[in-house]
Scaffold this motif. Structure first.
Motif, PDB file in Angstrom:
ATOM      1  N   SER A  26      -0.955 -12.790   2.483  1.00 31.34           N
ATOM      2  CA  SER A  26      -1.356 -12.897   1.084  1.00 31.34           C
ATOM      3  C   SER A  26      -0.688 -11.718   0.368  1.00 31.34           C
ATOM      4  CB  SER A  26      -2.882 -12.851   0.960  1.00 31.34           C
ATOM      5  OG  SER A  26      -3.395 -11.663   1.545  1.00 31.34           O
ATOM      6  N   SER A  27      -1.015 -11.532  -0.904  1.00 33.68           N
ATOM      7  CA  SER A  27      -0.383 -10.435  -1.653  1.00 33.68           C
ATOM      8  C   SER A  27      -1.428  -9.601  -2.392  1.00 33.68           C
ATOM      9  CB  SER A  27       0.631 -10.998  -2.654  1.00 33.68           C
ATOM     10  OG  SER A  27      -0.027 -11.722  -3.676  1.00 33.68           O
ATOM     11  N   TYR A  28      -1.000  -8.415  -2.813  1.00 33.31           N
ATOM     12  CA  TYR A  28      -1.877  -7.553  -3.611  1.00 33.31           C
ATOM     13  C   TYR A  28      -1.045  -6.662  -4.524  1.00 33.31           C
ATOM     14  CZ  TYR A  28      -1.282  -3.336  -0.582  1.00 33.31           C
ATOM     15  OH  TYR A  28      -0.813  -2.238   0.116  1.00 33.31           O
ATOM     16  N   GLY A  29      -1.703  -6.196  -5.574  1.00 31.25           N
ATOM     17  CA  GLY A  29      -1.060  -5.313  -6.538  1.00 31.25           C
ATOM     18  C   GLY A  29      -1.842  -4.025  -6.672  1.00 31.25           C
ATOM     19  N   PRO A  30      -1.457  -3.178  -7.635  1.00 32.50           N
ATOM     20  CA  PRO A  30      -2.126  -1.895  -7.809  1.00 32.50           C
ATOM     21  C   PRO A  30      -3.596  -2.059  -8.209  1.00 32.50           C
ATOM     22  CG  PRO A  30      -0.410  -2.238  -9.470  1.00 32.50           C
ATOM     23  CD  PRO A  30      -0.416  -3.430  -8.578  1.00 32.50           C
ATOM     24  N   PRO A  31      -4.409  -1.036  -7.978  1.00 32.45           N
ATOM     25  CA  PRO A  31      -4.055   0.296  -7.464  1.00 32.45           C
ATOM     26  C   PRO A  31      -3.868   0.289  -5.946  1.00 32.45           C
ATOM     27  CG  PRO A  31      -6.411   0.200  -7.877  1.00 32.45           C
ATOM     28  CD  PRO A  31      -5.840  -1.127  -8.320  1.00 32.45           C
ATOM     29  N   PHE A  32      -2.942   1.106  -5.486  1.00 38.09           N
ATOM     30  CA  PHE A  32      -2.628   1.189  -4.061  1.00 38.09           C
ATOM     31  C   PHE A  32      -3.198   2.447  -3.399  1.00 38.09           C
ATOM     32  CE2 PHE A  32       1.152  -1.091  -5.854  1.00 38.09           C
ATOM     33  CZ  PHE A  32       0.842  -2.333  -5.349  1.00 38.09           C
ATOM     34  N   LEU A  33      -3.468   3.475  -4.190  1.00 44.03           N
ATOM     35  CA  LEU A  33      -3.900   4.761  -3.625  1.00 44.03           C
ATOM     36  C   LEU A  33      -5.394   4.972  -3.778  1.00 44.03           C
ATOM     37  CD1 LEU A  33      -1.019   7.037  -4.932  1.00 44.03           C
ATOM     38  CD2 LEU A  33      -1.353   6.211  -2.603  1.00 44.03           C
ATOM     39  N   PRO A  34      -6.019   5.706  -2.862  1.00 40.45           N
ATOM     40  CA  PRO A  34      -5.452   6.210  -1.609  1.00 40.45           C
ATOM     41  C   PRO A  34      -5.396   5.089  -0.560  1.00 40.45           C
ATOM     42  CG  PRO A  34      -7.745   6.849  -1.743  1.00 40.45           C
ATOM     43  CD  PRO A  34      -7.417   6.117  -3.029  1.00 40.45           C
ATOM     44  N   THR A  35      -4.540   5.270   0.431  1.00 40.90           N
ATOM     45  CA  THR A  35      -4.459   4.314   1.533  1.00 40.90           C
ATOM     46  C   THR A  35      -5.159   4.905   2.756  1.00 40.90           C
ATOM     47  OG1 THR A  35      -2.388   5.159   2.460  1.00 40.90           O
ATOM     48  CG2 THR A  35      -2.212   3.493   0.710  1.00 40.90           C
ATOM     49  N   VAL A  36      -5.560   4.046   3.665  1.00 39.35           N
ATOM     50  CA  VAL A  36      -6.194   4.506   4.900  1.00 39.35           C
ATOM     51  C   VAL A  36      -5.180   5.268   5.753  1.00 39.35           C
ATOM     52  CG1 VAL A  36      -7.306   3.749   7.050  1.00 39.35           C
ATOM     53  CG2 VAL A  36      -7.874   2.628   4.901  1.00 39.35           C
ATOM     54  N   CYS A  37      -3.931   4.829   5.729  1.00 41.45           N
ATOM     55  CA  CYS A  37      -2.912   5.438   6.590  1.00 41.45           C
ATOM     56  C   CYS A  37      -2.473   6.833   6.135  1.00 41.45           C
ATOM     57  CB  CYS A  37      -1.676   4.538   6.661  1.00 41.45           C
ATOM     58  SG  CYS A  37      -1.945   2.966   7.503  1.00 41.45           S
ATOM     59  N   PHE A  38      -2.181   6.969   4.846  1.00 40.63           N
ATOM     60  CA  PHE A  38      -1.537   8.200   4.388  1.00 40.63           C
ATOM     61  C   PHE A  38      -2.203   8.835   3.163  1.00 40.63           C
ATOM     62  CE2 PHE A  38       1.711   5.361   6.263  1.00 40.63           C
ATOM     63  CZ  PHE A  38       2.008   6.097   7.394  1.00 40.63           C
ATOM     64  N   GLY A  39      -3.433   8.435   2.858  1.00 40.30           N
ATOM     65  CA  GLY A  39      -4.171   9.051   1.772  1.00 40.30           C
ATOM     66  C   GLY A  39      -3.529   8.843   0.408  1.00 40.30           C
ATOM     67  N   GLY A  40      -3.493   9.922  -0.385  1.00 38.35           N
ATOM     68  CA  GLY A  40      -2.991   9.852  -1.750  1.00 38.35           C
ATOM     69  C   GLY A  40      -1.529  10.206  -1.911  1.00 38.35           C
ATOM     70  N   ASP A  41      -0.809  10.332  -0.833  1.00 38.28           N
ATOM     71  CA  ASP A  41       0.604  10.714  -0.876  1.00 38.28           C
ATOM     72  C   ASP A  41       1.463   9.551  -1.375  1.00 38.28           C
ATOM     73  OD1 ASP A  41       3.144  11.725  -0.507  1.00 38.28           O
ATOM     74  OD2 ASP A  41       2.994  11.870   1.678  1.00 38.28           O
ATOM     75  N   GLU A  42       2.023   9.684  -2.575  1.00 36.38           N
ATOM     76  CA  GLU A  42       2.830   8.615  -3.161  1.00 36.38           C
ATOM     77  C   GLU A  42       4.151   8.394  -2.432  1.00 36.38           C
ATOM     78  OE1 GLU A  42       3.228   8.587  -7.396  1.00 36.38           O
ATOM     79  OE2 GLU A  42       1.112   9.053  -7.693  1.00 36.38           O
ATOM     80  N   SER A  43       4.593   9.379  -1.663  1.00 36.19           N
ATOM     81  CA  SER A  43       5.874   9.237  -0.962  1.00 36.19           C
ATOM     82  C   SER A  43       5.796   8.262   0.220  1.00 36.19           C
ATOM     83  CB  SER A  43       6.373  10.600  -0.472  1.00 36.19           C
ATOM     84  OG  SER A  43       5.564  11.077   0.581  1.00 36.19           O
ATOM     85  N   GLN A  44       4.583   7.785   0.547  1.00 33.22           N
ATOM     86  CA  GLN A  44       4.429   6.810   1.634  1.00 33.22           C
ATOM     87  C   GLN A  44       5.035   5.453   1.292  1.00 33.22           C
ATOM     88  OE1 GLN A  44       0.270   5.219   2.151  1.00 33.22           O
ATOM     89  NE2 GLN A  44      -0.130   6.632   0.456  1.00 33.22           N
ATOM     90  N   PHE A  45       5.193   5.186   0.002  1.00 36.77           N
ATOM     91  CA  PHE A  45       5.718   3.893  -0.424  1.00 36.77           C
ATOM     92  C   PHE A  45       7.233   3.925  -0.460  1.00 36.77           C
ATOM     93  CE2 PHE A  45       1.558   4.381  -2.523  1.00 36.77           C
ATOM     94  CZ  PHE A  45       0.885   3.353  -1.878  1.00 36.77           C
ATOM     95  N   PRO A  46       7.885   2.954   0.189  1.00 37.03           N
ATOM     96  CA  PRO A  46       9.343   2.919   0.153  1.00 37.03           C
ATOM     97  C   PRO A  46       9.831   2.675  -1.280  1.00 37.03           C
ATOM     98  CG  PRO A  46       8.478   0.968   1.258  1.00 37.03           C
ATOM     99  CD  PRO A  46       7.310   1.857   0.950  1.00 37.03           C
ATOM    100  N   PHE A  51       6.102  -3.063   1.132  1.00 41.52           N
ATOM    101  CA  PHE A  51       5.091  -2.527   2.032  1.00 41.52           C
ATOM    102  C   PHE A  51       3.958  -3.526   2.172  1.00 41.52           C
ATOM    103  CE2 PHE A  51       4.299  -0.910  -2.234  1.00 41.52           C
ATOM    104  CZ  PHE A  51       2.963  -1.196  -2.434  1.00 41.52           C
ATOM    105  N   ALA A  52       3.017  -3.209   3.074  1.00 43.88           N
ATOM    106  CA  ALA A  52       1.910  -4.134   3.340  1.00 43.88           C
ATOM    107  C   ALA A  52       0.708  -3.396   3.897  1.00 43.88           C
ATOM    108  CB  ALA A  52       2.353  -5.205   4.334  1.00 43.88           C
ATOM    109  N   ALA A  53      -0.402  -4.122   3.914  1.00 42.38           N
ATOM    110  CA  ALA A  53      -1.621  -3.677   4.586  1.00 42.38           C
ATOM    111  C   ALA A  53      -1.809  -4.568   5.808  1.00 42.38           C
ATOM    112  CB  ALA A  53      -2.814  -3.799   3.650  1.00 42.38           C
ATOM    113  N   THR A  97      -8.697  -4.587   5.088  1.00 40.72           N
ATOM    114  CA  THR A  97     -10.127  -4.649   4.762  1.00 40.72           C
ATOM    115  C   THR A  97     -10.582  -3.506   3.865  1.00 40.72           C
ATOM    116  OG1 THR A  97     -10.687  -3.461   6.797  1.00 40.72           O
ATOM    117  CG2 THR A  97     -10.734  -5.876   6.883  1.00 40.72           C
ATOM    118  N   GLU A  98      -9.715  -2.524   3.613  1.00 40.57           N
ATOM    119  CA  GLU A  98     -10.112  -1.367   2.812  1.00 40.57           C
ATOM    120  C   GLU A  98      -9.226  -1.140   1.597  1.00 40.57           C
ATOM    121  OE1 GLU A  98     -11.245   2.078   5.135  1.00 40.57           O
ATOM    122  OE2 GLU A  98     -11.468   0.804   6.908  1.00 40.57           O
ATOM    123  N   LEU A  99      -8.597  -2.207   1.098  1.00 41.33           N
ATOM    124  CA  LEU A  99      -7.733  -2.096  -0.077  1.00 41.33           C
ATOM    125  C   LEU A  99      -8.535  -1.746  -1.318  1.00 41.33           C
ATOM    126  CD1 LEU A  99      -5.446  -5.219   0.455  1.00 41.33           C
ATOM    127  CD2 LEU A  99      -4.849  -2.818   0.803  1.00 41.33           C
TER     128      LEU A  99
END
Length: 135
Positions: A26-46, A51-53, A97-99
């Motif tokens: 499926s798909s999703y849009g913003p907001p993306f932050l924070p993520t479970v993997c890398f928190g609030g670091d915006e540089s995690q996004f290519p 990218f995906a969850a 599950t935590e988007l």
């Protein structure tokens, strides 16, 4: 007899030639932050926003963070939903599950960014069947 031997040999090796899995996306849009993997670091996004969850089936207790997959649309309940011949390479940055935004469909194997999803399927389709391979 020789043909049967050759055919038997091929059948033994065919399963090892394919390492792709099948699932749904499926798909999703913003907001993306924070993520479970890398928190609030915006540089995690290519830079290309591909990218995906990860859904629970591939979450692997967080080990899926940073994994990359090549994803291809196989089919959908909606006719002609797939962009034929297109593949997209994504990186996992979150847990489905935590988007912090609502996905187009719940319980899928991958929830792709809208940009990634749009490259392989029509944005108007909520869920697609996919083939995915870890890179």
């Amino acid at each position: 007899m020789c043909n049967l031997l050759v055919l038997s040999s091929l059948l033994l090796f065919l399963p090892s030639l394919s390492n792709a899995d099948v699932g749904t996306a499926s798909s999703y849009g913003p907001p993306f932050l924070p993520t479970v993997c890398f928190g609030g670091d915006e540089s995690q996004f290519p830079p290309d926003n591909l990218f995906a969850a990860a859904g629970e089936g591939i979450w692997d207790n967080g080990a899926s963070c940073g994994r990359q997959y090549i994803v291809r649309c196989l089919s959908s309940a909606t006719p002609d939903a797939c962009v034929e011949g297109q593949r997209v390479q994504i990186v996992v940055v979150d847990r489905a599950t935590e988007l912090h935004s609502t996905p187009s469909s719940y319980g899928t194997t991958l929830v792709l960014s809208r940009r990634a999803y749009g490259l392989i399927a029509k944005q108007t389709v909520d869920e697609i069947n996919i083939e995915f391979t870890q890179v």
